[in-house]
Design a protein around this motif. Structure first.
Motif, short mmCIF file in Angstrom:
data_model
loop_
_atom_site.label_atom_id
_atom_site.label_comp_id
_atom_site.label_asym_id
_atom_site.label_seq_id
_atom_site.Cartn_x
_atom_site.Cartn_y
_atom_site.Cartn_z
N VAL A 140 0.85 -1.20 0.00
CA VAL A 140 0.00 0.00 0.00
C VAL A 140 0.88 1.24 0.00
N GLN A 141 0.49 2.21 -0.83
CA GLN A 141 1.20 3.49 -0.87
C GLN A 141 0.20 4.63 -0.83
N LEU A 142 0.62 5.72 -0.21
CA LEU A 142 -0.14 6.96 -0.23
C LEU A 142 0.71 7.99 -0.96
N GLN A 143 0.15 8.59 -1.98
CA GLN A 143 0.87 9.58 -2.77
C GLN A 143 0.18 10.92 -2.63
N ALA A 144 0.87 11.85 -1.96
CA ALA A 144 0.32 13.19 -1.76
C ALA A 144 0.83 14.13 -2.83
N SER A 145 0.00 15.07 -3.23
CA SER A 145 0.38 16.05 -4.23
C SER A 145 -0.43 17.33 -4.04
N GLY A 146 -0.05 18.37 -4.77
CA GLY A 146 -0.81 19.61 -4.77
C GLY A 146 -0.18 20.76 -4.02
N GLY A 147 0.94 20.51 -3.35
CA GLY A 147 1.60 21.59 -2.64
C GLY A 147 2.24 22.58 -3.61
N GLY A 148 2.70 23.68 -3.06
CA GLY A 148 3.35 24.68 -3.88
C GLY A 148 3.50 25.99 -3.14
N LEU A 149 3.88 27.00 -3.91
CA LEU A 149 4.06 28.35 -3.36
C LEU A 149 2.84 29.20 -3.71
N VAL A 150 2.28 29.86 -2.71
CA VAL A 150 1.09 30.67 -2.91
C VAL A 150 1.19 31.91 -2.02
N LEU A 170 -4.91 19.98 -1.92
CA LEU A 170 -4.03 18.83 -1.80
C LEU A 170 -4.81 17.55 -2.08
N SER A 171 -4.13 16.58 -2.67
CA SER A 171 -4.72 15.27 -2.93
C SER A 171 -3.82 14.19 -2.36
N CYS A 172 -4.42 13.08 -2.01
CA CYS A 172 -3.66 11.94 -1.50
C CYS A 172 -4.34 10.68 -2.01
N VAL A 173 -3.65 9.94 -2.87
CA VAL A 173 -4.20 8.75 -3.49
C VAL A 173 -3.62 7.51 -2.83
N ALA A 174 -4.49 6.61 -2.40
CA ALA A 174 -4.07 5.33 -1.84
C ALA A 174 -4.10 4.28 -2.94
N SER A 175 -3.05 3.49 -3.01
CA SER A 175 -2.97 2.45 -4.02
C SER A 175 -2.37 1.18 -3.43
N GLY A 176 -2.58 0.08 -4.13
CA GLY A 176 -2.06 -1.20 -3.66
C GLY A 176 -3.20 -2.12 -3.27
#
Length: 121
Positions: free
Chosen positions: A1-11, A19-25
């Motif tokens: 199982v993995q959790l992949q977070a994304s969506g961060g940045g400079l604002v 932000l998003s976090c996708v669980a897979s596996g």
């Protein structure tokens, strides 16, 4: 199982990020999911949490500005962050209590790798 977070940045202050976090596996079911953050020199803290029944709770510092949600079909967790402030600057981590098999009595807590949010003043 993995959790992949994304969506961060400079604002800039007052801006928004999602932000998003996708669980897979190999996943049987996902119980509670949450977002935590860790600012430089500080301990990791809870930002928001959502149960399998969609009950939510938030840190006082983000109430009214952040909104947590999840897509059960896509095994994805979201954090909508509005009216961002410089003090929101941190690495944001997602976690999820996951059972890989219906034979598992208790879920295991998995963590994503973190995504950096930087809010400039």
């Amino acid at each position: 199982v993995q959790l992949q977070a994304s969506g961060g940045g400079l604002v800039q202050a007052g801006g928004s990020l999602r932000l998003s976090c996708v669980a897979s596996g190999s996943i049987s079911d996902i119980n509670a999911m949450g977002w935590y953050r860790q600012a430089p020199g500080k301990e990791r803290e809870l930002v928001a949490r959502i149960t399998s029944g969609s009950s939510t709770n938030y840190a006082d510092s983000v109430k009214g500005r952040f909104s947590i949600s999840r897509d059960i079909v896509k095994d994805t967790l979201y954090l909508q962050m509005n009216n961002l402030k410089p003090e929101d600057t941190a690495v944001y981590y997602c976690n999820a209590a996951i059972r890989q098999s219906i034979r598992d009595r208790t879920p295991y807590l998995y963590w994503g790798q973190g995504t950096l949010v930087t809010v400039s003043s």
